[in-house]
Design a protein around this motif. Structure first.
Motif, PDB file in Angstrom:
ATOM      1  N   TYR A 277      54.284  56.896  51.361  1.00  0.00           N
ATOM      2  CA  TYR A 277      53.394  56.036  52.151  1.00  0.00           C
ATOM      3  C   TYR A 277      52.270  56.871  52.765  1.00  0.00           C
ATOM      4  O   TYR A 277      51.101  56.480  52.738  1.00  0.00           O
ATOM      5  N   THR A 278      52.624  58.038  53.312  1.00  0.00           N
ATOM      6  CA  THR A 278      51.613  58.932  53.895  1.00  0.00           C
ATOM      7  C   THR A 278      50.623  59.370  52.835  1.00  0.00           C
ATOM      8  O   THR A 278      49.408  59.414  53.074  1.00  0.00           O
ATOM      9  N   GLU A 279      51.109  59.685  51.650  1.00  0.00           N
ATOM     10  CA  GLU A 279      50.236  60.117  50.560  1.00  0.00           C
ATOM     11  C   GLU A 279      49.241  59.030  50.186  1.00  0.00           C
ATOM     12  O   GLU A 279      48.045  59.298  49.985  1.00  0.00           O
ATOM     13  N   ALA A 280      49.706  57.771  50.125  1.00  0.00           N
ATOM     14  CA  ALA A 280      48.816  56.653  49.800  1.00  0.00           C
ATOM     15  C   ALA A 280      47.779  56.457  50.901  1.00  0.00           C
ATOM     16  O   ALA A 280      46.607  56.151  50.632  1.00  0.00           O
ATOM     17  N   LEU A 281      48.194  56.652  52.154  1.00  0.00           N
ATOM     18  CA  LEU A 281      47.289  56.480  53.286  1.00  0.00           C
ATOM     19  C   LEU A 281      46.199  57.545  53.268  1.00  0.00           C
ATOM     20  O   LEU A 281      45.010  57.250  53.455  1.00  0.00           O
ATOM     21  N   VAL A 282      46.594  58.778  53.022  1.00  0.00           N
ATOM     22  CA  VAL A 282      45.643  59.894  53.002  1.00  0.00           C
ATOM     23  C   VAL A 282      44.615  59.730  51.882  1.00  0.00           C
ATOM     24  O   VAL A 282      43.455  60.114  52.014  1.00  0.00           O
ATOM     25  N   ASN A 283      45.036  59.119  50.783  1.00  0.00           N
ATOM     26  CA  ASN A 283      44.158  58.975  49.616  1.00  0.00           C
ATOM     27  C   ASN A 283      43.373  57.664  49.596  1.00  0.00           C
ATOM     28  O   ASN A 283      42.769  57.323  48.577  1.00  0.00           O
ATOM     29  N   SER A 284      43.389  56.927  50.696  1.00  0.00           N
ATOM     30  CA  SER A 284      42.659  55.650  50.766  1.00  0.00           C
ATOM     31  C   SER A 284      41.184  55.909  51.059  1.00  0.00           C
ATOM     32  O   SER A 284      40.821  56.343  52.149  1.00  0.00           O
ATOM     33  N   GLU A 285      40.345  55.663  50.106  1.00  0.00           N
ATOM     34  CA  GLU A 285      38.894  55.815  50.264  1.00  0.00           C
ATOM     35  C   GLU A 285      38.202  54.604  49.647  1.00  0.00           C
ATOM     36  O   GLU A 285      38.639  54.098  48.609  1.00  0.00           O
ATOM     37  N   PRO A 286      37.126  54.109  50.261  1.00  0.00           N
ATOM     38  CA  PRO A 286      36.392  52.993  49.653  1.00  0.00           C
ATOM     39  C   PRO A 286      35.884  53.352  48.262  1.00  0.00           C
ATOM     40  O   PRO A 286      35.434  54.479  48.036  1.00  0.00           O
ATOM     41  N   VAL A 287      35.970  52.410  47.341  1.00  0.00           N
ATOM     42  CA  VAL A 287      35.552  52.642  45.958  1.00  0.00           C
ATOM     43  C   VAL A 287      34.292  51.832  45.664  1.00  0.00           C
ATOM     44  O   VAL A 287      34.215  50.640  45.990  1.00  0.00           O
ATOM     45  N   ARG A 288      33.307  52.465  45.061  1.00  0.00           N
ATOM     46  CA  ARG A 288      32.042  51.793  44.723  1.00  0.00           C
ATOM     47  C   ARG A 288      32.175  51.126  43.358  1.00  0.00           C
ATOM     48  O   ARG A 288      32.285  51.808  42.329  1.00  0.00           O
ATOM     49  N   GLU A 289      32.186  49.801  43.343  1.00  0.00           N
ATOM     50  CA  GLU A 289      32.319  49.036  42.103  1.00  0.00           C
ATOM     51  C   GLU A 289      31.295  47.904  42.062  1.00  0.00           C
ATOM     52  O   GLU A 289      31.619  46.758  41.769  1.00  0.00           O
ATOM     53  N   LEU A 290      30.056  48.225  42.392  1.00  0.00           N
ATOM     54  CA  LEU A 290      29.009  47.209  42.469  1.00  0.00           C
ATOM     55  C   LEU A 290      28.419  46.903  41.095  1.00  0.00           C
ATOM     56  O   LEU A 290      28.290  47.782  40.248  1.00  0.00           O
ATOM     57  N   LEU A 291      28.046  45.639  40.925  1.00  0.00           N
ATOM     58  CA  LEU A 291      27.254  45.265  39.764  1.00  0.00           C
ATOM     59  C   LEU A 291      25.785  45.498  40.080  1.00  0.00           C
ATOM     60  O   LEU A 291      25.355  45.314  41.226  1.00  0.00           O
ATOM     61  N   PRO A 292      24.963  45.889  39.107  1.00  0.00           N
ATOM     62  CA  PRO A 292      23.529  46.067  39.384  1.00  0.00           C
ATOM     63  C   PRO A 292      22.869  44.730  39.692  1.00  0.00           C
ATOM     64  O   PRO A 292      23.317  43.679  39.216  1.00  0.00           O
ATOM     65  N   VAL A 293      21.825  44.765  40.492  1.00  0.00           N
ATOM     66  CA  VAL A 293      21.070  43.547  40.814  1.00  0.00           C
ATOM     67  C   VAL A 293      20.198  43.182  39.629  1.00  0.00           C
ATOM     68  O   VAL A 293      19.518  44.037  39.054  1.00  0.00           O
ATOM     69  N   MET A 294      20.211  41.917  39.244  1.00  0.00           N
ATOM     70  CA  MET A 294      19.402  41.468  38.119  1.00  0.00           C
ATOM     71  C   MET A 294      17.917  41.650  38.433  1.00  0.00           C
ATOM     72  O   MET A 294      17.480  41.371  39.555  1.00  0.00           O
ATOM     73  N   PRO A 295      17.117  42.094  37.473  1.00  0.00           N
ATOM     74  CA  PRO A 295      15.692  42.385  37.728  1.00  0.00           C
ATOM     75  C   PRO A 295      14.915  41.196  38.281  1.00  0.00           C
ATOM     76  O   PRO A 295      14.022  41.377  39.111  1.00  0.00           O
ATOM     77  N   LEU A 296      15.238  39.989  37.816  1.00  0.00           N
ATOM     78  CA  LEU A 296      14.503  38.799  38.265  1.00  0.00           C
ATOM     79  C   LEU A 296      15.283  37.978  39.276  1.00  0.00           C
ATOM     80  O   LEU A 296      15.033  36.780  39.464  1.00  0.00           O
TER      81      LEU A 296
END
Length: 569
Positions: A277-296
């Motif tokens: 549980y401690t290991e999972a807590l220590v390794n919790s970081e926000p993950v960037r999984e954004l889609l690109p914004v459409m040009p138009l």
């Protein structure tokens, strides 16, 4: 501090402490057989997921637990000074079980010997009294022989020391006139007023930006060093910010569902966790999984020369009555802000506490009109000039423009069930829906945010902080908006729950093509969630650009300083 010293005379010892609610088959343990020692002059951090029992463990020594809490075990308080322990190792101090003290006796200890910085300053501070008067009151309760003038001078000095700008002016400010970070710093000043032996800090930097976090940490360490030569000051830190723990605490204890999973030196726990549980807590970081914004992609929200000002408050020495007769100039908190937010895009707004981030959000939402604020410039929502619309036209647009507030507990009515809270907007914007249709929509949205039917008839206080924020998200999204203003949506959450909520917001953005204006002091959150970053300082936009490019190559010295502080905390 050596282990021998800590074991010989811990200032506070949790001895098989258990906290439960209900009875019989319905009895539920929030804390189970907790054993923990806090040494004289030591800094200990208590971490764990939302609902793990951290705050209840912190409230127990002050006997401030909610009504109905059943407490077993002991809380041994040993008010020995660091000097006594060092000079006479064989010294046997008198100990007291805090749970056995009378109410008058525990009141003598609260604030004087054990002080607390609460997690939610807006609900902990009295809205009817100025910040200065509340600090003065804290001093007079335990030091009744101190003169009022001395108390005022002490309060101003504490406000200055905790980093509040213009402390003489802020002395007269009410809680609602301060930013979230300024309120938190005022609470810290109040807690330190009587130089306590033990400072219990429950998320003391939740509402603070990264640079101010460093200031507060340095302040606490400085005050602890000042007290070391005399009696010493110990600190019990409750936080979800693991970077903060890494740089501040000497030891860390990990709670999960009320049980102590692991306790040890901070570096050891972080680098070599023994528990999964401690290991999972220590390794919790926000993950960037954004889609690109459409040009138009169409522009859904824009501002042009947006500015906000408030009436000035009294300044100068509060002991000089002449300042009462002068009308102060207006205070401008937002200056000529302009940007465009497109469909499917997230713009992150970052800056120091008091830089105008929340004011920007409230101005866009049109929630400053009934206050003393003067709002100028243009706010365009879905092609409509928000500033010139009448109340009826604004109301019809509000279903498309929603907000998720920083404090989920304060923004949810304690007298309403989850069904009533989430369906309230439907009653206003979709009055033709039947009761069963409304409940169906509410249930569908609760499932979207990870809650089930059992939540419908429960009240906010029955949920953890992360669950309350999910309810707030459901309340906003049930109206099917196109734009969401997110005002510190994860600041009160621990890292693992924060990661879940951010993943949820990312998934909802992809599914419904939502546009987010995300206000945060947490650079890791902004980096994971934003396509572009807007940097605010004293109400001005000092830098604006694509997220990764701006973080990699900031142009302004202020931005560089902000990002550097973020990496250190």
């Amino acid at each position: 501090m050596s282990d021998q010293l800590m074991v010989a005379a811990p200032l506070l010892r949790y001895d098989n402490l258990s906290i439960s609610f209900g009875s019989g088959r319905r009895e539920k343990f929030a804390v189970k057989n907790l054993n923990l020692e806090i040494g004289v002059g030591e800094r200990v951090a208590l971490v764990g997921e939302s609902g793990s029992g951290k705050t209840l463990s912190a409230l127990a020594p002050l006997r401030l637990l909610p009504e109905g809490a059943k407490v077993e075990g002991k809380l041994i308080w040993t008010p020995v000074s660091a000097k006594q322990t060092q000079l006479t190792p064989s010294f046997t101090p008198e100990s007291t079980d805090l749970l056995t003290l009378s109410e008058p006796a525990i009141r003598e200890i609260r604030g004087r010997d054990i002080a607390m910085i609460f997690q939610e300053p807006m609900t902990a501070l009295n809205p009817l009294f100025t910040i200065g008067n509340q600090i003065v009151e804290a001093v007079l309760v335990h030091e009744p022989l101190t003169s009022k003038a001395e108390c005022i001078e002490k309060a101003i000095a504490l406000l200055r020391k905790t980093g509040i700008p213009e402390p003489e002016r802020r002395f007269y400010s009410y809680p609602h006139q301060l930013s979230g970070g300024q309120r938190q710093r005022a609470m810290i000043a109040m807690a330190l007023a009587c130089k306590p032996r033990l400072l219990i800090a429950d998320e003391p930097t939740t509402a603070l930006d990264v640079s101010l976090r460093m200031q507060i940490l340095e302040l606490l360490i400085e005050l602890q060093a000042e007290a070391k030569s005399d009696q010493g000051m110990s600190i019990l830190l409750i936080t979800h910010d693991l970077n903060l723990v890494r740089h501040f605490a000497e030891r860390v204890a990990v709670l999960n569902q009320g049980k102590l999973m692991e306790c040890g030196p901070t570096q050891q726990v972080f680098e070599h966790p023994e528990n999964s549980y401690t290991e999972a807590l220590v390794n919790s970081e926000p993950v960037r999984e954004l889609l690109p914004v459409m040009p138009l992609a169409p522009v859904l929200l824009s501002t042009d020369n947006l500015h906000v000002s408030y009436p000035g408050s009294k300044s100068g020495n509060p002991l000089q009555l002449l300042s009462f007769f002068k009308k102060p100039p207006r205070h401008t908190v937002l200056k000529k802000v302009q940007f465009e937010l497109r469909q499917g895009q997230t713009i992150g707004v970052i800056g120091e506490s008091g830089s105008g981030k929340t004011t920007l959000g409230m101005a866009i939402l049109g929630l400053l009109g009934d206050s003393a604020a003067e709002v100028g410039g243009a706010v365009n929502v879905l092609g409509n000039d928000w500033q010139v619309l009448d109340s009826a036209a604004r109301r019809s647009l509000r279903s498309s423009l929603q907000v998720i507030f920083q404090d989920p507990f304060g923004s949810l009515s304690p007298r309403m069930t989850v069904l009533q809270i989430v369906s309230e907007g439907l009653d206003v914007h979709f009055p033709n829906l039947s009761a069963s249709e409304r409940e169906g929509r509410v249930l569908d949205m609760l499932k979207e945010v990870g809650l089930d039917r059992s939540a419908l008839q429960r009240y906010p206080h029955e949920f953890s902080g992360g669950q309350r924020q999910r309810i707030a998200i459901a309340r906003a999204l049930v109206l099917r908006p196109q734009i969401l203003v997110l005002d510190e949506p994860t600041s009160a959450l621990d890292v693992s729950i924060q990661k879940q909520v951010l993943a949820l917001l990312t998934e909802l953005q992809k599914k419904y093509n939502l546009a987010y204006l995300m206000i945060s002091h947490d650079l890791a959150v902004i980096r994971a969630m934003s396509h572009q970053i807007m940097v605010l300082k004293e109400g001005k936009v000092v830098e604006f650009g694509e997220t990764e490019a701006l973080i990699a190559h900031p142009k302004q010295a202020y931005t560089k300083q902000l990002f550097t502080a973020a990496e250190m905390t």
